[in-house]
Design an enzyme around this catalytic site. Structure first.
Site, PDB file in Angstrom:
ATOM      1  N   ASP A   1      36.895 108.088  98.985  1.00 56.56           N
ATOM      2  CA  ASP A   1      35.941 107.594  97.986  1.00 56.56           C
ATOM      3  C   ASP A   1      35.619 108.759  97.060  1.00 56.56           C
ATOM      4  O   ASP A   1      35.932 109.914  97.359  1.00 56.56           O
ATOM      5  CB  ASP A   1      34.670 107.093  98.690  1.00 56.56           C
ATOM      6  CG  ASP A   1      33.620 106.611  97.706  1.00 56.56           C
ATOM      7  OD1 ASP A   1      33.990 105.976  96.700  1.00 56.56           O
ATOM      8  OD2 ASP A   1      32.426 106.882  97.922  1.00 56.56           O
ATOM      9  N   SER A   2      34.969 108.438  95.952  1.00 61.20           N
ATOM     10  CA  SER A   2      34.534 109.488  95.035  1.00 61.20           C
ATOM     11  C   SER A   2      33.503 110.409  95.688  1.00 61.20           C
ATOM     12  O   SER A   2      33.296 111.518  95.227  1.00 61.20           O
ATOM     13  CB  SER A   2      33.909 108.847  93.800  1.00 61.20           C
ATOM     14  OG  SER A   2      32.882 107.957  94.196  1.00 61.20           O
TER      15      SER A   2
ATOM     16  N   TYR B   1      32.859 108.826  89.850  1.00 66.10           N
ATOM     17  CA  TYR B   1      34.053 108.327  89.168  1.00 66.10           C
ATOM     18  C   TYR B   1      33.680 107.199  88.190  1.00 66.10           C
ATOM     19  O   TYR B   1      34.418 106.914  87.256  1.00 66.10           O
ATOM     20  CB  TYR B   1      35.050 107.752  90.178  1.00 66.10           C
ATOM     21  CG  TYR B   1      35.832 108.761  91.012  1.00 66.10           C
ATOM     22  CD1 TYR B   1      35.548 110.125  91.003  1.00 66.10           C
ATOM     23  CD2 TYR B   1      36.868 108.323  91.839  1.00 66.10           C
ATOM     24  CE1 TYR B   1      36.273 111.016  91.792  1.00 66.10           C
ATOM     25  CE2 TYR B   1      37.602 109.206  92.618  1.00 66.10           C
ATOM     26  CZ  TYR B   1      37.304 110.550  92.593  1.00 66.10           C
ATOM     27  OH  TYR B   1      38.025 111.423  93.364  1.00 66.10           O
ATOM     28  N   GLY B   2      32.550 106.545  88.483  1.00 66.16           N
ATOM     29  CA  GLY B   2      32.176 105.320  87.763  1.00 66.16           C
ATOM     30  C   GLY B   2      31.888 105.509  86.291  1.00 66.16           C
ATOM     31  O   GLY B   2      31.763 104.543  85.542  1.00 66.16           O
TER      32      GLY B   2
ATOM     33  N   CYS C   1      36.567 103.102  97.250  1.00 63.81           N
ATOM     34  CA  CYS C   1      35.786 103.191  96.011  1.00 63.81           C
ATOM     35  C   CYS C   1      36.130 101.996  95.109  1.00 63.81           C
ATOM     36  O   CYS C   1      37.307 101.757  94.808  1.00 63.81           O
ATOM     37  CB  CYS C   1      36.156 104.499  95.319  1.00 63.81           C
ATOM     38  SG  CYS C   1      35.365 104.741  93.742  1.00 63.81           S
TER      39      CYS C   1
ATOM     40  N   GLU D   1      21.320 107.125  97.065  1.00 59.40           N
ATOM     41  CA  GLU D   1      21.501 108.488  97.572  1.00 59.40           C
ATOM     42  C   GLU D   1      20.150 109.150  97.827  1.00 59.40           C
ATOM     43  O   GLU D   1      20.003 109.979  98.726  1.00 59.40           O
ATOM     44  CB  GLU D   1      22.349 109.312  96.602  1.00 59.40           C
ATOM     45  CG  GLU D   1      23.755 108.771  96.532  1.00 59.40           C
ATOM     46  CD  GLU D   1      24.796 109.797  96.133  1.00 59.40           C
ATOM     47  OE1 GLU D   1      24.411 110.924  95.778  1.00 59.40           O
ATOM     48  OE2 GLU D   1      25.986 109.449  96.169  1.00 59.40           O
TER      49      GLU D   1
ATOM     50  N   CYS E   1      30.250  97.919  94.624  1.00 61.88           N
ATOM     51  CA  CYS E   1      30.112  99.377  94.591  1.00 61.88           C
ATOM     52  C   CYS E   1      29.768  99.835  96.007  1.00 61.88           C
ATOM     53  O   CYS E   1      29.000  99.161  96.710  1.00 61.88           O
ATOM     54  CB  CYS E   1      29.005  99.784  93.613  1.00 61.88           C
ATOM     55  SG  CYS E   1      28.639 101.553  93.654  1.00 61.88           S
ATOM     56  N   THR E   2      30.333 100.974  96.376  1.00 57.67           N
ATOM     57  CA  THR E   2      30.152 101.478  97.744  1.00 57.67           C
ATOM     58  C   THR E   2      28.683 101.625  98.151  1.00 57.67           C
ATOM     59  O   THR E   2      28.347 101.476  99.315  1.00 57.67           O
ATOM     60  CB  THR E   2      30.781 102.878  97.867  1.00 57.67           C
ATOM     61  OG1 THR E   2      30.330 103.676  96.769  1.00 57.67           O
ATOM     62  CG2 THR E   2      32.277 102.806  97.886  1.00 57.67           C
ATOM     63  N   HIS E   3      27.844 101.967  97.184  1.00 59.49           N
ATOM     64  CA  HIS E   3      26.450 102.282  97.525  1.00 59.49           C
ATOM     65  C   HIS E   3      25.561 101.049  97.685  1.00 59.49           C
ATOM     66  O   HIS E   3      24.516 101.125  98.314  1.00 59.49           O
ATOM     67  CB  HIS E   3      25.834 103.161  96.435  1.00 59.49           C
ATOM     68  CG  HIS E   3      26.348 104.570  96.415  1.00 59.49           C
ATOM     69  ND1 HIS E   3      27.678 104.869  96.238  1.00 59.49           N
ATOM     70  CD2 HIS E   3      25.708 105.757  96.532  1.00 59.49           C
ATOM     71  CE1 HIS E   3      27.831 106.177  96.247  1.00 59.49           C
ATOM     72  NE2 HIS E   3      26.654 106.746  96.430  1.00 59.49           N
TER      73      HIS E   3
HETATM   74  N1  DGL Z   1      32.194 105.005  94.765  1.00 59.13           N
HETATM   75  C1  DGL Z   1      31.834 104.472  93.485  1.00 59.13           C
HETATM   76  C2  DGL Z   1      32.184 102.979  93.464  1.00 59.13           C
HETATM   77  O1  DGL Z   1      32.240 102.329  94.474  1.00 59.13           O
HETATM   78  C3  DGL Z   1      30.355 104.682  93.172  1.00 59.13           C
HETATM   79  C4  DGL Z   1      30.021 106.129  92.854  1.00 59.13           C
HETATM   80  C5  DGL Z   1      30.809 106.677  91.665  1.00 59.13           C
HETATM   81  O2  DGL Z   1      30.514 106.306  90.514  1.00 59.13           O
HETATM   82  O3  DGL Z   1      31.712 107.464  91.899  1.00 59.13           O
HETATM   83  O4  DGL Z   1      32.433 102.452  92.414  1.00 59.13           O
END
Ligand code: DGL
Length: 270
Positions: free
Chosen positions: A11-12, A43-44, A74, A153, A185-187
């Site tokens: 993941d990022s 990364y987003g 991700c 976070e 999104c992962t979060h």
């Molecule tokens: N991991 C990214 C996603 O699931 C979220 C965090 C990022 O922007 O890197 O899109």
């Protein structure tokens, strides 16, 4: 046939630990190697070309750990770069978009589906394209929710600020009468409680982490690469930087199962 090699997950940053958590639940025999590109998150907000290059480097690192399959945990990578990665790498690579789409198609009764994610994910139009290909009658309502990442976070999972932010982001989607919402999104699974309160009990919330773990299980079975030997699994966690509070934030995602985390120099990831 039994394959004791680990599953590689990247993941990022550390958000992909939500996928690791689900893989631990569903596939307790499997070893996991995780790489979080914490030095280059997010990364987003980046362009597809840059995201694909970063993702390739993440996968090269995992290949060195002799993984049998890779999960791009991700959503941003899965939305903007997965096809290129699958075409250029010689091992099975799964993303997190297809499992979410599959689950949403099964869940929706009125064919009105909401999708929330990073700006890159939403702007890519990948979810819309996947739905169109499977069922053109499904209407998609998507919304970028960039503030959800820092809120998760920060551990503000149920605070008033989070609730207000969720209301502002989600009310327009709710007003469209969606009966299903994909957490793209992962979060976002960490904010599920507040998202549920805003959307209401009747909306089905699709947690792509859960669906991804199911898909990994199916793929391993199909290609006969499960660790059927019953050897105890071992897990390893790597990041490209160890930010302040990493342990605390990581445990928020994974509970107390986040063991030692090793920092990897990005220079070696080529
Ligand atoms: N991991 C990214 C996603 O699931 C979220 C965090 C990022 O922007 O890197 O899109």
């Amino acid at each position: 046939m039994s394959d004791t090699r680990p599953i590689g997950i990247f993941d990022s940053g550390i958000g992909g630990l939500t996928v690791v958590h689900e893989i631990f639940q569903r596939l307790p025999n499997e070893s996991v190697v995780y790489f979080g590109d914490t030095a280059r998150v997010p990364y987003g907000t980046k362009s597809p070309r840059v995201v694909e290059q970063f993702a390739k480097e993440d996968i090269y690192f995992l290949l060195r750990q002799d993984v049998k399959l890779v999960v791009a945990a991700c959503h941003t990578v899965s939305s903007v770069a997965l096809d290129g990665l699958v075409a250029s790498m010689h091992l099975p690579i799964l993303g997190v978009v297809d499992p979410g789409v599959k689950a949403a198609l099964e869940a929706t009764g009125n064919n009105r589906v909401g999708i929330i994610g990073t700006r890159a994910t939403v702007h890519s139009g990948t979810y819309e394209a996947k739905f169109r290909a499977k069922n053109p009658d499904v209407k998609i309502f998507s919304k970028a929710c960039p503030l959800f990442v820092p809120l998760a976070e920060e551990g503000w999972l149920e605070s008033d600020v989070t609730r207000m932010t969720a209301e502002i982001y989600l009310e327009p989607i709710k007003e469209e009468g969606v009966d299903t919402l994909i957490l793209g999104c992962t979060h976002y699974p960490l904010l599920k409680k507040v998202i549920r309160q805003v959307m209401g009990e009747s909306v089905v919330i699709i947690d792509s982490a859960e669906e991804t773990a199911k898909q990994v299980a199916r793929r391993l079975q199909l290609i006969q690469m499960e660790n059927a030997a019953g050897n105890p699994p071992s897990h390893a966690f790597y990041v490209s930087d160890i930010p302040h509070q990493f342990q605390e934030v990581g445990e928020r995602f994974l509970g107390d199962r986040l063991g030692n985390v090793t920092r990897v120099d990005l220079d070696t990831v080529h």
